[in-house]
Design an enzyme around this catalytic site. Structure first.
Site, PDB file in Angstrom:
ATOM      1  N   ASN A   1      -0.293   7.946  -7.510  1.00 33.92           N
ATOM      2  CA  ASN A   1      -0.529   9.389  -7.578  1.00 33.92           C
ATOM      3  C   ASN A   1       0.484  10.090  -8.475  1.00 33.92           C
ATOM      4  OD1 ASN A   1      -2.728  10.505  -5.532  1.00 33.92           O
ATOM      5  ND2 ASN A   1      -1.777   8.724  -4.575  1.00 33.92           N
TER       6      ASN A   1
ATOM      7  N   ARG B   1       0.441   3.578  -3.380  1.00 36.95           N
ATOM      8  CA  ARG B   1      -0.176   4.896  -3.172  1.00 36.95           C
ATOM      9  C   ARG B   1       0.709   5.994  -3.766  1.00 36.95           C
ATOM     10  NH1 ARG B   1      -0.616   4.465   1.695  1.00 36.95           N
ATOM     11  NH2 ARG B   1      -2.814   3.933   1.928  1.00 36.95           N
TER      12      ARG B   1
ATOM     13  N   SER C   1       0.831  -1.210   0.000  1.00 31.27           N
ATOM     14  CA  SER C   1       0.000   0.000   0.000  1.00 31.27           C
ATOM     15  C   SER C   1       0.860   1.254   0.000  1.00 31.27           C
ATOM     16  CB  SER C   1      -0.927  -0.001   1.224  1.00 31.27           C
ATOM     17  OG  SER C   1      -0.185   0.049   2.432  1.00 31.27           O
TER      18      SER C   1
END
Length: 275
Positions: free
Chosen positions: A219, A215, A211
């Site tokens: 982005n 993440r 994660s």
């Protein structure tokens, strides 16, 4: 004509998203990849030279800036660089005090390094997307993707580093038995539910680095794609859209560096807790 434009557009996007890859090609031996297909054929051990080079460069820039600020530090009226560095130190210190419950002298330097290093790597996104690819193309380099955090290999590498520290301090602080007991009796403190607890806790543990990595990568990669799409618009539209998006992305650059850092500290804080 439309088909030609479509091919040109596809090539432009693929070119800007392709890393400069070096590896052992089945036919060409150790060489640079001249296409995405060649890079794929080089396999797992191929190296993204641009990701490695720019991430190391940003690490050296981080060391140089803070070393220079340390040498220039004064008890009198501080300069702009000293002010900026002190603000970062105070920001990290406050964040550590609010999220880390244990006592470990390594955590603050680690958090400072993660935040500044990721921020510097993310900030390369503000440079126009065509600048370095065109510059390196003139030098005979086919590909140049300068934002390391748009490469999942870089973000996953950092996340795995944090994960190794999580495991290390979990065993060091809690002991092998204590860590095993935590996995076995959390969240349900009953021997009959140990198998369920183990599956739940091990999955939750393994998800942490994934994660963290995805993440940050997701982005930054999405922002890169938008910059590339804007660069394909007419000249007047580029200035209308690119500048506002770049200004907005400064917030994203900082926010993603902060999120990665604070989650790393939270995970390491949990590794120092006794249950």
């Amino acid at each position: 004509m439309a088909a030609g434009n479509e091919v040109s557009t596809t090539y432009y996007i693929q070119h800007h998203l392709q890393n400069l890859t070096f590896g052992n090609h089945p036919e060409n031996g150790w060489s640079l990849a001249h296409s995405a297909e060649e890079a794929s054929e080089m396999g797992f051990w191929a190296i993204h030279l641009d990701t490695m080079g720019w991430s190391i460069a940003m690490g050296l820039l981080f060391i140089w800036i803070f070393r220079k600020a340390g040498k220039m530090a004064t008890t009198g009226v501080p300069g702009g660089l000293q002010n900026a560095v002190e603000m970062v130190f105070e920001f990290i210190e406050n964040m550590i005090q609010g999220t880390f419950k244990g006592r470990n002298p390594i955590i603050a330097p680690l958090a400072l390094t993660l935040f500044v290093w990721i921020f510097l790597m993310n900030s390369l996104k503000i440079i126009p997307v065509d600048f370095f690819p065109v510059l390196f193309a003139k030098l005979g380099v086919d590909y140049m993707k300068i934002v390391p955090t748009t490469d999942v290999n870089a973000t996953l590498g950092m996340a795995l580093g944090v994960f190794c520290l999580i495991l290390y301090y979990s065993f060091k602080v809690k002991g092998v038995g204590g860590f095993a007991k935590e996995l076995s009796f959390t969240p349900f403190n009953h021997w009959a539910l140990i198998p369920f607890n183990l599956v739940l806790e091990i999955v939750a543990l393994l998800v942490k680095p994934f994660s963290l990595a995805m993440r940050l990568f997701g982005n930054m990669f999405a922002g890169e794609v938008i910059f590339i799409l804007i660069a394909m618009l007419p000249f007047w539209a580029i200035w209308v859209l690119d500048v506002p998006w770049a200004i907005f992305h400064i917030l994203i650059v900082t926010l993603q560096a902060f999120i990665f850092t604070v989650l790393s500290v939270v995970y390491l804080s949990a590794a120092h807790e006794h249950h």
